[in-house]
Enzyme design. Sequence first.
Site, PDB file in Angstrom:
ATOM      1  N   LYS A  48     -31.012   6.423  26.664  1.00 15.41           N
ATOM      2  CA  LYS A  48     -29.668   6.476  27.255  1.00 15.41           C
ATOM      3  C   LYS A  48     -29.421   5.339  28.243  1.00 15.41           C
ATOM      4  O   LYS A  48     -30.339   4.631  28.651  1.00 15.41           O
ATOM      5  CB  LYS A  48     -29.497   7.813  27.982  1.00 15.41           C
ATOM      6  CG  LYS A  48     -29.660   8.991  27.056  1.00 15.41           C
ATOM      7  CD  LYS A  48     -28.470   9.882  27.135  1.00 15.41           C
ATOM      8  CE  LYS A  48     -28.645  11.054  26.195  1.00 15.41           C
ATOM      9  NZ  LYS A  48     -27.617  12.048  26.311  1.00 15.41           N
ATOM     10  N   LYS A  75     -26.069   4.892  19.910  1.00 14.61           N
ATOM     11  CA  LYS A  75     -25.927   6.344  19.973  1.00 14.61           C
ATOM     12  C   LYS A  75     -24.456   6.642  20.250  1.00 14.61           C
ATOM     13  O   LYS A  75     -23.979   6.519  21.381  1.00 14.61           O
ATOM     14  CB  LYS A  75     -26.813   6.953  21.049  1.00 14.61           C
ATOM     15  CG  LYS A  75     -26.790   8.471  21.000  1.00 14.61           C
ATOM     16  CD  LYS A  75     -27.885   9.091  21.840  1.00 14.61           C
ATOM     17  CE  LYS A  75     -28.043  10.575  21.541  1.00 14.61           C
ATOM     18  NZ  LYS A  75     -26.835  11.354  21.841  1.00 14.61           N
ATOM     19  N   ILE A  77     -32.520  15.101  18.723  1.00 20.95           N
ATOM     20  CA  ILE A  77     -33.318  13.910  18.915  1.00 20.95           C
ATOM     21  C   ILE A  77     -33.819  13.920  20.350  1.00 20.95           C
ATOM     22  O   ILE A  77     -33.088  14.297  21.270  1.00 20.95           O
ATOM     23  CB  ILE A  77     -32.419  12.696  18.559  1.00 20.95           C
ATOM     24  CG1 ILE A  77     -33.194  11.470  18.208  1.00 20.95           C
ATOM     25  CG2 ILE A  77     -31.398  12.435  19.554  1.00 20.95           C
ATOM     26  CD1 ILE A  77     -32.278  10.433  17.560  1.00 20.95           C
ATOM     27  N   GLU A  84     -30.261   1.492  16.687  1.00 24.78           N
ATOM     28  CA  GLU A  84     -28.867   1.843  16.391  1.00 24.78           C
ATOM     29  C   GLU A  84     -28.151   2.208  17.685  1.00 24.78           C
ATOM     30  O   GLU A  84     -28.793   2.484  18.697  1.00 24.78           O
ATOM     31  CB  GLU A  84     -28.816   3.077  15.468  1.00 24.78           C
ATOM     32  CG  GLU A  84     -29.562   2.915  14.174  1.00 24.78           C
ATOM     33  CD  GLU A  84     -29.583   4.215  13.358  1.00 24.78           C
ATOM     34  OE1 GLU A  84     -28.835   5.153  13.678  1.00 24.78           O
ATOM     35  OE2 GLU A  84     -30.373   4.259  12.402  1.00 24.78           O
ATOM     36  N   ARG A 103     -22.433  20.226  12.914  1.00 18.62           N
ATOM     37  CA  ARG A 103     -23.857  20.508  13.088  1.00 18.62           C
ATOM     38  C   ARG A 103     -24.106  21.972  13.422  1.00 18.62           C
ATOM     39  O   ARG A 103     -25.074  22.564  12.944  1.00 18.62           O
ATOM     40  CB  ARG A 103     -24.394  19.600  14.201  1.00 18.62           C
ATOM     41  CG  ARG A 103     -25.835  19.809  14.534  1.00 18.62           C
ATOM     42  CD  ARG A 103     -26.326  18.670  15.412  1.00 18.62           C
ATOM     43  NE  ARG A 103     -27.729  18.840  15.727  1.00 18.62           N
ATOM     44  CZ  ARG A 103     -28.190  19.527  16.760  1.00 18.62           C
ATOM     45  NH1 ARG A 103     -27.352  20.096  17.577  1.00 18.62           N
ATOM     46  NH2 ARG A 103     -29.477  19.630  16.972  1.00 18.62           N
ATOM     47  N   GLU A 131     -21.600  10.308  12.610  1.00 21.93           N
ATOM     48  CA  GLU A 131     -20.876  10.726  13.806  1.00 21.93           C
ATOM     49  C   GLU A 131     -19.373  10.523  13.623  1.00 21.93           C
ATOM     50  O   GLU A 131     -18.938   9.435  13.246  1.00 21.93           O
ATOM     51  CB  GLU A 131     -21.376   9.890  14.990  1.00 21.93           C
ATOM     52  CG  GLU A 131     -21.032  10.449  16.338  1.00 21.93           C
ATOM     53  CD  GLU A 131     -22.087  11.432  16.865  1.00 21.93           C
ATOM     54  OE1 GLU A 131     -22.989  11.843  16.093  1.00 21.93           O
ATOM     55  OE2 GLU A 131     -21.992  11.781  18.048  1.00 21.93           O
ATOM     56  N   TYR A 186       0.847  -1.200   0.000  1.00 20.43           N
ATOM     57  CA  TYR A 186       0.000   0.000   0.000  1.00 20.43           C
ATOM     58  C   TYR A 186       0.884   1.252   0.000  1.00 20.43           C
ATOM     59  O   TYR A 186       0.669   2.181  -0.783  1.00 20.43           O
ATOM     60  CB  TYR A 186      -0.930  -0.003   1.221  1.00 20.43           C
ATOM     61  CG  TYR A 186      -1.886   1.169   1.237  1.00 20.43           C
ATOM     62  CD1 TYR A 186      -3.131   1.086   0.620  1.00 20.43           C
ATOM     63  CD2 TYR A 186      -1.523   2.373   1.834  1.00 20.43           C
ATOM     64  CE1 TYR A 186      -4.001   2.163   0.597  1.00 20.43           C
ATOM     65  CE2 TYR A 186      -2.383   3.460   1.821  1.00 20.43           C
ATOM     66  CZ  TYR A 186      -3.624   3.348   1.205  1.00 20.43           C
ATOM     67  OH  TYR A 186      -4.468   4.427   1.182  1.00 20.43           O
ATOM     68  N   ASP A 187       1.889   1.246   0.887  1.00 21.91           N
ATOM     69  CA  ASP A 187       2.794   2.408   0.980  1.00 21.91           C
ATOM     70  C   ASP A 187       3.507   2.663  -0.345  1.00 21.91           C
ATOM     71  O   ASP A 187       3.720   3.805  -0.736  1.00 21.91           O
ATOM     72  CB  ASP A 187       3.827   2.202   2.096  1.00 21.91           C
ATOM     73  CG  ASP A 187       3.179   2.172   3.465  1.00 21.91           C
ATOM     74  OD1 ASP A 187       2.020   2.627   3.575  1.00 21.91           O
ATOM     75  OD2 ASP A 187       3.820   1.677   4.412  1.00 21.91           O
TER      76      ASP A 187
HETATM   77  S1  IVH Z   1     -30.061  10.564  14.284  1.00 22.72           S
HETATM   78  C1  IVH Z   1     -33.276  13.135  13.136  1.00 22.72           C
HETATM   79  N1  IVH Z   1     -28.628   8.502  15.014  1.00 22.72           N
HETATM   80  O1  IVH Z   1     -27.089  12.330  18.709  1.00 22.72           O
HETATM   81  C2  IVH Z   1     -32.313  12.462  13.988  1.00 22.72           C
HETATM   82  N2  IVH Z   1     -28.081  10.644  15.933  1.00 22.72           N
HETATM   83  O2  IVH Z   1     -29.442  14.703  19.214  1.00 22.72           O
HETATM   84  C3  IVH Z   1     -30.968  12.977  13.785  1.00 22.72           C
HETATM   85  N3  IVH Z   1     -26.146  10.607  17.431  1.00 22.72           N
HETATM   86  O3  IVH Z   1     -26.110  15.284  17.509  1.00 22.72           O
HETATM   87  C4  IVH Z   1     -29.923  12.273  14.513  1.00 22.72           C
HETATM   88  N4  IVH Z   1     -25.720   8.460  17.274  1.00 22.72           N
HETATM   89  O4  IVH Z   1     -24.734  13.430  16.572  1.00 22.72           O
HETATM   90  C5  IVH Z   1     -28.826   9.824  15.158  1.00 22.72           C
HETATM   91  N5  IVH Z   1     -27.427   6.584  15.575  1.00 22.72           N
HETATM   92  C6  IVH Z   1     -27.620   7.903  15.684  1.00 22.72           C
HETATM   93  C7  IVH Z   1     -26.806   8.715  16.513  1.00 22.72           C
HETATM   94  C8  IVH Z   1     -27.082  10.084  16.599  1.00 22.72           C
HETATM   95  C9  IVH Z   1     -25.340   9.600  17.827  1.00 22.72           C
HETATM   96  C10 IVH Z   1     -26.023  12.010  17.891  1.00 22.72           C
HETATM   97  C11 IVH Z   1     -26.043  13.011  16.792  1.00 22.72           C
HETATM   98  C12 IVH Z   1     -26.866  14.152  17.254  1.00 22.72           C
HETATM   99  C13 IVH Z   1     -27.452  13.664  18.528  1.00 22.72           C
HETATM  100  C14 IVH Z   1     -28.942  13.727  18.406  1.00 22.72           C
END
Ligand code: IVH
Length: 361
Positions: free
Chosen positions: A336, A128, A90, A126, A149, A185, A43-44
Amino acid sequence: MTPDLFAAGPSPAERAAELRAQLHHHAHRYYTLDDPEIPDAEYDRLFRELQNIEAAHPGLLTSDSPTQRVGGRVLDAFSPVRHRVPMLSINTETDTEPSGARNFDTRVRRALGLTEADAPVDYVAELKFDGLAMSLRYEAGVLVQAATRGDGEVGEEVTTNVRTIQQVPLRLPADAPPVLEVRGEVYMRRDDFDALNDKQRAKIAAGAKGEKTFVNPRNAAAGAVRQLDSGIAAQRPLSFFAYGLGEITPPDQGGPAFETHFELLMQLKAWGFPVAEQTVLCSGADALVAYHQRIGASRDQLPYDIDGVVYKVNSLALQRQLGFVTREPRWAVAHKYPAQEQLTTVLAIDVQVGRTGKLTP
Ligand code: IVH
């Protein structure tokens, strides 16, 4: 024209294009699929060959070249970017028990006018991720802009820094739509965070001024993304997970017609974006409760920090029907886990006195 018999192989432009395609392929195998096909040294070698061609022929340099992942540009400030589709936040379920997932399902069913006789609602569950939200804009398959964001309407342009993230594709396969914004993210793995802090401690011990260690992976990731010196950003190992879309070419202009959130995530994966393997379809509230429990139990084994899980209604038609309350979609919720960071009391600090009189706590 030179007869083919005497052709001297590909032109520099052809060779550069070939090397870029090979390097994109191998970087994806290595960084995203974790399944390299060639040794690092090979690769290098390909990488250096491309660097040499680009150095000899600056006109051949393109913004999506793998050599552009190293950073180098130093900015005075970041430019503001207005998001064409706002980056929403969210709603958070405050009940951190697994049963909290039922509150969300109940709200969704009520808003859709469903009764107990109706079938369970399908969700995508998913992780978070505990990093910072990023919008990646691709035009004609090439990464043209990465933006934070910010307040959801206006973020900051951090493209040069984000190009240094190996898991972020610089170019997409030919079947990607003309306009594609991928939301996801940026985060730092725990092992990368520990290695970075070891390096920072070594620099501080060697007397470097203005260096510090980082409190947690999220702060380290945020600091790296907001580094004005992209050469420094390139030395902070970041990773990326995709979890949604911003603007995309509409179906009547040749864009894809997704029907479900899961389908669009699988398409993002096929285009080369990392999508967490823990992303699953769940039918009804019981499956969400089980997911929250299962992920909670294995949370410490993940190579990165999460602060919860997220549930999203799978059908995009139902998402549209549910809509938003203020800036939060009614079709998604963050669920959470109890916080891992805790307050503690320092009982004592041992100080060693070195030979030169230097004090080391
Ligand atoms: S969806 C419409 N999915 O959590 C929904 N956000 O307040 C938009 N985050 O700042 C976000 N994992 O950076 C979504 N699987 C995930 C996430 C995720 C982390 C963060 C995101 C956002 C905050 C939502």
